[in-house]
Structure formats: C-alpha cells, structure tokens
Design an enzyme around this catalytic site. Structure first.
Site, PDB file in Angstrom:
ATOM      1  CE  LYS A   1      -6.048  -1.187   5.723  1.00  0.00           C
ATOM      2  NZ  LYS A   1      -5.171  -0.357   4.881  1.00  0.00           N
TER       3      LYS A   1
ATOM      4  CG  ASP B   1       0.958 -16.493  12.021  1.00  0.00           C
ATOM      5  OD1 ASP B   1       0.149 -15.814  11.372  1.00  0.00           O
ATOM      6  OD2 ASP B   1       0.744 -17.660  12.385  1.00  0.00           O
TER       7      ASP B   1
ATOM      8  CG  HIS C   1      -8.007  27.009   8.304  1.00  0.00           C
ATOM      9  ND1 HIS C   1      -6.843  26.879   9.014  1.00  0.00           N
ATOM     10  CD2 HIS C   1      -8.984  27.108   9.231  1.00  0.00           C
ATOM     11  CE1 HIS C   1      -7.115  26.900  10.303  1.00  0.00           C
ATOM     12  NE2 HIS C   1      -8.409  27.027  10.454  1.00  0.00           N
TER      13      HIS C   1
ATOM     14  CD  GLU D   1      -2.935   0.999   2.393  1.00  0.00           C
ATOM     15  OE1 GLU D   1      -3.121  -0.097   2.962  1.00  0.00           O
ATOM     16  OE2 GLU D   1      -3.507   2.046   2.735  1.00  0.00           O
TER      17      GLU D   1
HETATM   18  P1  NAD Z   1       9.263 -23.304  16.343  1.00  0.00           P
HETATM   19  O1  NAD Z   1       8.702 -24.542  16.923  1.00  0.00           O
HETATM   20  O2  NAD Z   1       9.838 -23.350  14.983  1.00  0.00           O
HETATM   21  O3  NAD Z   1      10.382 -22.707  17.303  1.00  0.00           O
HETATM   22  C1  NAD Z   1      10.237 -22.620  18.671  1.00  0.00           C
HETATM   23  C2  NAD Z   1      11.273 -23.485  19.355  1.00  0.00           C
HETATM   24  O4  NAD Z   1      12.571 -22.965  19.167  1.00  0.00           O
HETATM   25  C3  NAD Z   1      11.066 -23.520  20.859  1.00  0.00           C
HETATM   26  O5  NAD Z   1      10.101 -24.459  21.189  1.00  0.00           O
HETATM   27  C4  NAD Z   1      12.457 -23.856  21.370  1.00  0.00           C
HETATM   28  O6  NAD Z   1      12.615 -25.239  21.502  1.00  0.00           O
HETATM   29  C5  NAD Z   1      13.396 -23.370  20.253  1.00  0.00           C
HETATM   30  N1  NAD Z   1      14.228 -22.197  20.627  1.00  0.00           N
HETATM   31  C6  NAD Z   1      15.550 -22.048  20.365  1.00  0.00           C
HETATM   32  N2  NAD Z   1      15.991 -20.868  20.824  1.00  0.00           N
HETATM   33  C7  NAD Z   1      14.926 -20.239  21.364  1.00  0.00           C
HETATM   34  C8  NAD Z   1      14.751 -18.976  22.018  1.00  0.00           C
HETATM   35  N3  NAD Z   1      15.743 -18.107  22.157  1.00  0.00           N
HETATM   36  N4  NAD Z   1      13.518 -18.658  22.462  1.00  0.00           N
HETATM   37  C9  NAD Z   1      12.482 -19.511  22.310  1.00  0.00           C
HETATM   38  N5  NAD Z   1      12.590 -20.725  21.730  1.00  0.00           N
HETATM   39  C10 NAD Z   1      13.817 -21.078  21.248  1.00  0.00           C
HETATM   40  O7  NAD Z   1       8.198 -22.134  16.282  1.00  0.00           O
HETATM   41  P2  NAD Z   1       7.094 -21.583  17.267  1.00  0.00           P
HETATM   42  O8  NAD Z   1       7.487 -20.189  17.618  1.00  0.00           O
HETATM   43  O9  NAD Z   1       6.782 -22.518  18.396  1.00  0.00           O
HETATM   44  O10 NAD Z   1       5.808 -21.533  16.307  1.00  0.00           O
HETATM   45  C11 NAD Z   1       5.660 -20.505  15.365  1.00  0.00           C
HETATM   46  C12 NAD Z   1       5.003 -21.009  14.108  1.00  0.00           C
HETATM   47  O11 NAD Z   1       3.739 -21.626  14.414  1.00  0.00           O
HETATM   48  C13 NAD Z   1       4.697 -19.915  13.142  1.00  0.00           C
HETATM   49  O12 NAD Z   1       5.188 -20.293  11.872  1.00  0.00           O
HETATM   50  C14 NAD Z   1       3.168 -19.875  13.113  1.00  0.00           C
HETATM   51  O13 NAD Z   1       2.705 -19.440  11.862  1.00  0.00           O
HETATM   52  C15 NAD Z   1       2.801 -21.279  13.399  1.00  0.00           C
HETATM   53  N6  NAD Z   1       1.455 -21.590  13.922  1.00  0.00           N
HETATM   54  C16 NAD Z   1       0.613 -20.633  14.396  1.00  0.00           C
HETATM   55  C17 NAD Z   1      -0.625 -20.989  14.930  1.00  0.00           C
HETATM   56  C18 NAD Z   1      -1.520 -19.934  15.507  1.00  0.00           C
HETATM   57  O14 NAD Z   1      -1.105 -18.794  15.649  1.00  0.00           O
HETATM   58  N7  NAD Z   1      -2.771 -20.244  15.856  1.00  0.00           N
HETATM   59  C19 NAD Z   1      -0.992 -22.333  14.976  1.00  0.00           C
HETATM   60  C20 NAD Z   1      -0.104 -23.281  14.494  1.00  0.00           C
HETATM   61  C21 NAD Z   1       1.140 -22.913  13.994  1.00  0.00           C
END
Ligand code: NAD
Length: 429
Positions: free
Chosen positions: A266, A282, A380, A88
């Site tokens: 928005k 996400d 104005h 946009e």
């Molecule tokens: P992930 O599982 O890829 O990574 C998280 C993992 O990284 C942790 O569990 C941990 O083991 C590790 N890790 C390493 N260093 C870390 C640090 N410094 N801090 C925290 N963890 C660390 O990803 P995630 O964040 O658990 O999930 C994110 C993904 O899930 C996104 O792609 C999202 O789109 C997707 N998702 C979203 C939904 C929703 O929002 N409803 C549902 C399902 C999946």
C-alpha cells in the site's frame, strides 16, 4: 406522503440523457442539497462541466483532489519534478525526502520490458482441448494478422499483436482453452486496443477449436509489461547502520507476512497511484495488477526488496506491472493530465512507467525509514530517559513512571525528572 416517497426513488429512466442541470436538480431534491452545495458541485475548475459530461455518464460535477509536486527525483541521471494527485497527507513530503536521500547514492535507476499487454479469449465446450490448443498455435500467423488489421495506427508505430499463447485451464465448468494475444501497445495503456483485437479474432478461435467463445478481454495481470526501479543509498544518508538494519528487517517482516505485505505494498501504491491519477491513467488497472503480481507464486508478498550491500549501504528494488499510457483513454483529454505529463517531460509510456515505479520505490523507502527510524529513536529516547530518571533518584516502579512521563512529554531532562518525582511523592506518600 405519497409525493415524499416518490421523491426518494433512485430509479430514473433516462437519467443519462438529461442535461447536467436537470440531473443536478433531481439530486438536489433527493438529497436535500443546499444551493451552496450544488454550486460547489458544478464549480468544476479546470475540468469544464461540458468536458466532464463527455468523459463519463450521469455527470453532476467534478471531484477535485490536491495536486502536489514531489521534488529531488534523480532518475537515470535526469532530474524530474513529479506531479502527484492524492488526498493523503505526508505522501508528497515523504517521496521528496526519500528522493533526497537517494540522490546521495546517485539517484534511481530503471529498466522496463516492452509495453506488451495480454488479451484473453476464453473458449469452452471443446471436445478435444489439447488438439484444439495445438490448432491455435498452428493458425498463429492468421490470428495475429486478423488482430493487427484492427489497429493499423498501432501497427504503423511498431506495435500490435506480436505473439500468442494457448493454455488449458480446468474449471468447475470443465476444461477451457484460453488463447492469449501478446499485444505491444507502444504509448497506450491498451485496454481498448487489445479488447478490440480479442473480439475480432474470437470467431476464428471458434472455427479453429470447434468451441464457443465467451470472454474476450485484456488481463490486468500485465506480466509482460513490467517496470523496474532500483536504488542504493549510503548508510550515512539513511541514518546509520542501525536504520539500514531496521529497514531490512521491516522488509523481511513484510516479505514473510501477508498482513504486513499488504501495508508495505500500500505504501508503494501511495506514491505510484498518485502519479497514475495525476496523468489520468487507470489506477484500478495498476492496483489490480500490482496485487495479482504480488501473489503470483500463490503466496502474497512484497513487490519490493531491501538489502544491505557489501559496503553496509541500503539497496532497494521494485518490479511491478505498469500498464500506463501517454496517449489514449482520457490522458490527452483531461487538461490537468496534459500539464502533469508536460511537467514530467516523459517521452514514452515506458519512461512514464519507469518514473511511476521509481516513485513507488521512493515512497516505500520513506515509509520504511520512518517506521524503522522512529522505532529506533523512540527506543533510544526511552533508554536515555530511564538513565535520567535513575539519576534523578527514581527507584523501583518509579523509574517507569518518570520515564513514561518524560517520553510522553518529549522532555527528557534532569529538572523535569525531579519535578515528576516530587509530584508523584506528594500525591502518593
Ligand atoms: P485508446 O483506444 O483511447 O487509445 C489507444 C489507441 O491510440 C491505439 O489503439 C492506437 O490506435 C492509437 N495511438 C495513437 N498513437 C499511439 C501511440 N503512440 N501508441 C499507442 N497507440 C497510439 O485507449 P487504450 O489505451 O487502448 O485503452 C485505455 C482505456 O481503456 C483506459 O481509459 C482504461 O480505463 C480503459 N479500459 C480498461 C480496462 C481494463 O483495464 N481491464 C478495460 C476496458 C477499458
């Protein structure tokens, strides 16, 4: 004829198993794409087609979006360049302009909660849900231990399941006991981590409650993971007292009317989501959380507030759920997201969340100022034009005719007023 009908069928078994080239051939045939169009699809630039193919299913290309840099951001006395991925126009310019105004008052300030996400476990068919709820609390330590066994990395970083809640909700299917895990996700957005924990504790919840567990999933209404940004801008930097008043009244309109509030929010998301996308976070999660948070009282309203402070200066604040990570998901896979994070220079997910919320607040300010200021300016200009029209000799309905024409042309001058009058008199004696 038969062949033509066949080629238009969209049901392809095993489409996901095909190589990209083969998928592309099918799509090309289906949609009559030209060679030029298919080569545009596969010309994926910095996101290689191989990497894209590993990120999601059924890949045939990549979708480029412009990446701009918003400048002037001073947040907690630190300068930031803000990468924004958005299609946009005006968003990046408005954010930069708002950040420039904010600098006049010392920039933005932020805070945030711990990065705690909520994972929900739905238990149904419980005979005595109130007793079951107490039992869940009684087994809290065991449930948290089980959850934490799933993610030793997160626990070693100081994160993990820290607490839980249990609530009874009354639904058309009867009462349900919802157990909510509170998981500190550190630098991850945490959906995968939380979902894994929720799934792991589900059998325990069934044993404890005597019920049946169905859903085990993160909540995007991340009320325990909030980021806040606030700013005070001297009235002179905003455009004067009248503009401050206009912005405050624009906010009051939005705070009182969901139709305006949706557009107000928005505007906030215009800024926030552009950074969320640039860092490959996400954005659906952020948008869902933002709107649910804006409606948490049962009445959809604004995420931000704008006031005139005791000095007559403009002060604004924004609080919203901000479930973003600097690790996990596709964040460290996408080559541009990695560069965007480097440009931002953020050290943690909390810092990123605060920066994103700041950009949301800046964007909101930019939009409100444009709305309030333009409105005031037009007012104005009209007044001024009316005076000129009268001075040029217009009377009765001719005052409006000459005024409208000059405002439309943005030429508010005596000579033009006289010309318009003359032309009008010639055509309508
Ligand atoms: P992930 O599982 O890829 O990574 C998280 C993992 O990284 C942790 O569990 C941990 O083991 C590790 N890790 C390493 N260093 C870390 C640090 N410094 N801090 C925290 N963890 C660390 O990803 P995630 O964040 O658990 O999930 C994110 C993904 O899930 C996104 O792609 C999202 O789109 C997707 N998702 C979203 C939904 C929703 O929002 N409803 C549902 C399902 C999946």
């Amino acid at each position: 004829m038969k062949c033509q009908t066949m080629s238009k069928i969209s049901a392809f078994a095993g489409f996901y198993k095909l190589p990209v080239k083969e998928r592309l051939r099918i799509v090309k045939e289906f949609a009559n794409l030209t060679d030029e169009e298919t080569s545009l699809l596969t010309n994926t630039g910095s996101l290689s087609i191989e990497l894209a193919d590993r990120m999601i299913e059924n890949v045939v290309g990549a979708f480029p979006v412009p990446l701009g840099i918003a400048v002037n951001f001073l947040i907690n006395k630190r300068d930031y360049l803000i990468p924004m991925a958005i299609e946009e126009p005006s968003v990046v310019a408005a954010a930069s302009y708002a950040a420039k105004m904010a600098r006049e008052g010392g920039g933005f300030h932020t805070t945030s909660t711990s990065p705690v996400m909520i994972g929900q476990i739905q238990a149904v068919n419980i005979k005595d849900p109130y007793r079951a709820r107490m039992a869940v609390y009684g087994y809290k330590e065991d449930i948290l231990k089980k959850a934490n066994e799933q993610d030793p990395v997160l626990v070693s970083l100081g994160g993990g399941a820290k607490d839980l809640d249990a609530k009874i909700i009354h639904t058309p299917s009867g009462p349900m006991l919802i157990t909510e895990l509170h998981v500190d996700c550190r630098d991850a957005m945490g959906a995968n981590a939380v979902n894994t924990m929720a799934e792991a504790v589900a059998p325990m919840i069934e044993r404890i409650t005597g019920g049946r567990v169905y859903l085990r999933i993160i909540s995007n209404l991340a009320t325990k993971r909030l980021a806040r940004a606030y700013v005070t801008i001297p009235k002179e930097a905003v455009g004067g007292e009248e503009v401050v008043q206009g912005i405050v009244q624009a906010y009051h309109f939005a705070a009182s009317d969901p139709y305006r509030a949706a557009t107000h929010n928005k505007g906030i998301l215009n800024g926030a989501i552009a950074v969320v996308i640039a860092t490959c976070n996400d954005h659906r999660a952020i948008e869902a959380g933002a709107h649910a948070y804006a409606a948490r009282t049962g009445h959809y309203t604004t995420l931000s507030s704008w006031e005139k402070d005791r000095n007559g200066d403009l002060t604004g604040s924004l609080e919203m759920p901000m479930a973003v990570g600097t690790i996990g998901g596709a964040i460290r896979t996408h080559p541009i997201a990695k560069i965007a994070l480097k440009i931002l220079g953020v050290k943690s997910a909390n810092e990123l969340a605060e920066v994103i919320t700041t950009v949301g607040l800046a964007q909101n300010l930019g939009a409100l100022r444009a709305l309030a200021h333009e409105g005031i300016q037009r007012g104005h200009m009209r007044l001024h034009a009316r005076n000129i029209a009268i001075a040029a000799g217009a009377t009765d309905e001719l005052i409006d005719v000459v005024t409208d024409q000059m405002v439309k042309e943005r030429k508010i001058r005596m000579d033009r007023a006289k010309e318009i009058l003359e032309q009008y008199r010639k055509t309508k004696p």
